[in-house]
Design a protein around this motif. Structure first.
Motif, PDB file in Angstrom:
ATOM      1  N   PHE A 135     -37.482  30.683  81.596  1.00 55.82           N
ATOM      2  CA  PHE A 135     -36.737  32.037  81.095  1.00 55.82           C
ATOM      3  C   PHE A 135     -36.204  32.718  82.495  1.00 55.82           C
ATOM      4  O   PHE A 135     -36.371  32.516  83.751  1.00 55.82           O
ATOM      5  CB  PHE A 135     -38.304  33.044  81.139  1.00 55.82           C
ATOM      6  CG  PHE A 135     -38.913  32.630  79.643  1.00 55.82           C
ATOM      7  CD1 PHE A 135     -38.672  33.146  78.543  1.00 55.82           C
ATOM      8  CD2 PHE A 135     -40.175  31.989  79.911  1.00 55.82           C
ATOM      9  CE1 PHE A 135     -39.241  32.911  77.333  1.00 55.82           C
ATOM     10  CE2 PHE A 135     -40.979  31.746  78.915  1.00 55.82           C
ATOM     11  CZ  PHE A 135     -40.593  32.153  77.524  1.00 55.82           C
ATOM     12  N   GLY A 136     -35.148  33.279  82.346  1.00 53.23           N
ATOM     13  CA  GLY A 136     -34.489  34.171  83.222  1.00 53.23           C
ATOM     14  C   GLY A 136     -34.942  35.335  83.344  1.00 53.23           C
ATOM     15  O   GLY A 136     -35.940  36.047  82.712  1.00 53.23           O
ATOM     16  N   LEU A 137     -34.280  36.309  84.094  1.00 52.42           N
ATOM     17  CA  LEU A 137     -34.854  37.595  84.264  1.00 52.42           C
ATOM     18  C   LEU A 137     -34.666  38.499  83.155  1.00 52.42           C
ATOM     19  O   LEU A 137     -33.928  38.239  82.427  1.00 52.42           O
ATOM     20  CB  LEU A 137     -33.757  38.338  85.406  1.00 52.42           C
ATOM     21  CG  LEU A 137     -33.297  37.675  86.878  1.00 52.42           C
ATOM     22  CD1 LEU A 137     -32.316  38.422  87.518  1.00 52.42           C
ATOM     23  CD2 LEU A 137     -34.710  37.331  87.580  1.00 52.42           C
ATOM     24  N   LYS A 138     -35.590  39.256  82.801  1.00 52.42           N
ATOM     25  CA  LYS A 138     -35.488  40.300  81.671  1.00 52.42           C
ATOM     26  C   LYS A 138     -36.010  39.577  80.496  1.00 52.42           C
ATOM     27  O   LYS A 138     -36.252  40.007  79.469  1.00 52.42           O
ATOM     28  CB  LYS A 138     -34.070  40.792  81.250  1.00 52.42           C
ATOM     29  CG  LYS A 138     -33.625  41.889  82.403  1.00 52.42           C
ATOM     30  CD  LYS A 138     -32.568  42.562  81.710  1.00 52.42           C
ATOM     31  CE  LYS A 138     -31.289  42.729  82.780  1.00 52.42           C
ATOM     32  NZ  LYS A 138     -30.282  43.359  82.262  1.00 52.42           N
ATOM     33  N   GLU A 139     -36.166  38.140  80.515  1.00 50.10           N
ATOM     34  CA  GLU A 139     -36.407  37.448  79.057  1.00 50.10           C
ATOM     35  C   GLU A 139     -38.007  37.535  78.942  1.00 50.10           C
ATOM     36  O   GLU A 139     -38.250  37.256  77.715  1.00 50.10           O
ATOM     37  CB  GLU A 139     -36.154  35.924  79.149  1.00 50.10           C
ATOM     38  CG  GLU A 139     -34.414  36.000  78.963  1.00 50.10           C
ATOM     39  CD  GLU A 139     -33.835  34.801  79.343  1.00 50.10           C
ATOM     40  OE1 GLU A 139     -32.547  34.556  79.234  1.00 50.10           O
ATOM     41  OE2 GLU A 139     -34.690  33.785  79.336  1.00 50.10           O
ATOM     42  N   LYS A 143     -51.169  36.244  79.601  1.00 48.93           N
ATOM     43  CA  LYS A 143     -50.306  36.684  78.656  1.00 48.93           C
ATOM     44  C   LYS A 143     -49.086  37.067  78.950  1.00 48.93           C
ATOM     45  O   LYS A 143     -49.038  38.069  79.755  1.00 48.93           O
ATOM     46  CB  LYS A 143     -51.000  37.878  77.726  1.00 48.93           C
ATOM     47  CG  LYS A 143     -50.537  38.010  76.290  1.00 48.93           C
ATOM     48  CD  LYS A 143     -51.756  39.149  75.758  1.00 48.93           C
ATOM     49  CE  LYS A 143     -51.782  39.092  74.349  1.00 48.93           C
ATOM     50  NZ  LYS A 143     -52.512  39.990  73.746  1.00 48.93           N
ATOM     51  N   TYR A 144     -47.839  36.849  78.292  1.00 53.69           N
ATOM     52  CA  TYR A 144     -46.696  37.224  78.458  1.00 53.69           C
ATOM     53  C   TYR A 144     -45.998  37.662  77.071  1.00 53.69           C
ATOM     54  O   TYR A 144     -46.687  37.410  75.902  1.00 53.69           O
ATOM     55  CB  TYR A 144     -45.619  36.004  78.608  1.00 53.69           C
ATOM     56  CG  TYR A 144     -46.178  35.568  80.083  1.00 53.69           C
ATOM     57  CD1 TYR A 144     -45.782  35.814  81.180  1.00 53.69           C
ATOM     58  CD2 TYR A 144     -47.043  34.526  80.171  1.00 53.69           C
ATOM     59  CE1 TYR A 144     -46.146  35.510  82.584  1.00 53.69           C
ATOM     60  CE2 TYR A 144     -47.453  33.933  81.339  1.00 53.69           C
ATOM     61  CZ  TYR A 144     -46.905  34.513  82.502  1.00 53.69           C
ATOM     62  OH  TYR A 144     -47.522  33.973  83.761  1.00 53.69           O
ATOM     63  N   PHE A 145     -44.992  38.564  77.175  1.00 47.69           N
ATOM     64  CA  PHE A 145     -44.207  38.983  75.965  1.00 47.69           C
ATOM     65  C   PHE A 145     -42.701  38.164  75.967  1.00 47.69           C
ATOM     66  O   PHE A 145     -42.094  38.497  77.097  1.00 47.69           O
ATOM     67  CB  PHE A 145     -44.161  40.437  76.052  1.00 47.69           C
ATOM     68  CG  PHE A 145     -43.616  41.090  74.378  1.00 47.69           C
ATOM     69  CD1 PHE A 145     -44.343  40.834  73.286  1.00 47.69           C
ATOM     70  CD2 PHE A 145     -42.341  41.376  74.622  1.00 47.69           C
ATOM     71  CE1 PHE A 145     -43.721  41.292  72.175  1.00 47.69           C
ATOM     72  CE2 PHE A 145     -41.731  41.847  73.386  1.00 47.69           C
ATOM     73  CZ  PHE A 145     -42.323  41.749  72.278  1.00 47.69           C
ATOM     74  N   ASN A 146     -42.304  37.705  74.887  1.00 49.31           N
ATOM     75  CA  ASN A 146     -41.087  37.024  74.975  1.00 49.31           C
ATOM     76  C   ASN A 146     -40.078  38.080  74.472  1.00 49.31           C
ATOM     77  O   ASN A 146     -40.209  38.452  73.401  1.00 49.31           O
ATOM     78  CB  ASN A 146     -41.123  35.818  74.202  1.00 49.31           C
ATOM     79  CG  ASN A 146     -39.969  35.140  74.014  1.00 49.31           C
ATOM     80  OD1 ASN A 146     -38.841  35.733  74.063  1.00 49.31           O
ATOM     81  ND2 ASN A 146     -40.005  33.791  73.788  1.00 49.31           N
ATOM     82  N   ASN A 147     -39.315  38.602  75.361  1.00 44.58           N
ATOM     83  CA  ASN A 147     -38.463  39.711  75.046  1.00 44.58           C
ATOM     84  C   ASN A 147     -37.102  39.215  74.153  1.00 44.58           C
ATOM     85  O   ASN A 147     -36.732  39.974  73.606  1.00 44.58           O
ATOM     86  CB  ASN A 147     -37.578  40.295  76.011  1.00 44.58           C
ATOM     87  CG  ASN A 147     -38.847  40.777  76.830  1.00 44.58           C
ATOM     88  OD1 ASN A 147     -39.644  41.658  76.618  1.00 44.58           O
ATOM     89  ND2 ASN A 147     -38.676  40.918  78.576  1.00 44.58           N
TER      90      ASN A 147
END
Ligand code: BTN
Length: 246
Positions: A236-240, A202-206
């Motif tokens: 995705f890039g850093l922080k994304e 699971k991920y969260f899309n910021n």
């Protein structure tokens, strides 16, 4: 070559800053500086790196990588991560618990045990030199962050920080040689220990403020991560994105 010269400081605000402040002509390729106590450590994305004095490993090294293009800069991360991983694996009873978390973290299970801060200097689209800072939690028993751990917490053993430093330098040197001589093998080792590689999690899309499930299928040398989610191939890039731990 890494560890050609090693300096141990009693105390310095940030070992990355120590190397930055030196005259470049005075620095030796592979030079290491370690601080027993670091009060103003810097982390990724402008964060601070908090560490109890005399308990943990905080060090940086200076490197002049040969012929590395700026769009391949993330590849430095592969050798640094693999070097740290191989060293830590030798120090714990359950080496399978040591994992790499994209982009810059070292995990033990679902907790962070170390972090990497790479600061590159670019000249005519090449990396002319880089300062690589590493923080590893060794003997610290308590953290303000619920998500942090140390070798001591995981093994109930106390370590000599200077012995771990010597092992770490050796391991980084081996992995840097692999980076130079067999990049594909190094990359394979990086991916094989990467949290979420070819495994659905699971991920969260910021950016879109939503959770999603997916598996990492690739990390590019520029640093972007590719995640397959159902039919979609997302990048995705850093922080994304953020990793979600239940
Ligand atoms: C992170 O945010 O996870 C990266 C942490 C990097 C910390 C290390 S400690 C030695 C070196 N000097 C610093 O100021 N930062 C790095």
């Amino acid at each position: 070559m890494i560890g050609n010269k090693v300096q141990i400081l009693k105390n310095f605000p940030s070992t990355n800053d120590f190397l930055k402040q030196q005259n470049k002509s005075d620095l030796v390729d592979g030079e290491v500086v370690c601080a027993r106590s670091q009060e103003n450590g810097r982390g990724q994305r402008g964060n601070t790196w908090e560490t109890e004095p005399n308990k943990n490993l905080t060090f940086s090294f200076y490197l002049e990588p040969l012929d590395l293009n700026v769009n391949q800069q993330f590849s430095l991360n592969y050798f640094v991560s693999v070097g740290i991983l191989e060293c830590l694996k030798q120090l714990v009873d359950k080496p399978e618990n040591i994992l790499l978390k994209w982009p810059n973290d070292i995990y033990y299970g679902d907790k962070k045990i170390g972090g990497i801060l790479i600061e590159n200097n670019v000249k005519e689209s090449k990396i002319s030199h880089t300062i690589i800072g590493i923080g590893i939690n060794i003997n610290q028993e308590q953290f303000n962050l619920r998500t942090a751990t140390s070798l001591y917490i995981e093994t109930r053993k106390e370590f000599s920080v200077e012995e771990v430093l010597a092992k770490m330098i050796h391991s980084l040197d081996i992995s840097y040689n692999l980076f130079v001589k067999d990049f594909m093998l190094l990359k394979k080792e990086y991916l094989n220990h990467l949290l979420g590689y070819q495994k659905t999690r699971k991920y969260f899309n910021n950016l879109q403020d939503c959770f999603f499930d997916g598996e990492i299928v690739e990390v590019g040398d520029h640093g972007l991560v590719k995640i397959r989610s159902g039919e979609l191939l997302l990048e995705f890039g850093l922080k994304e994105i953020s990793f979600v731990f239940d």
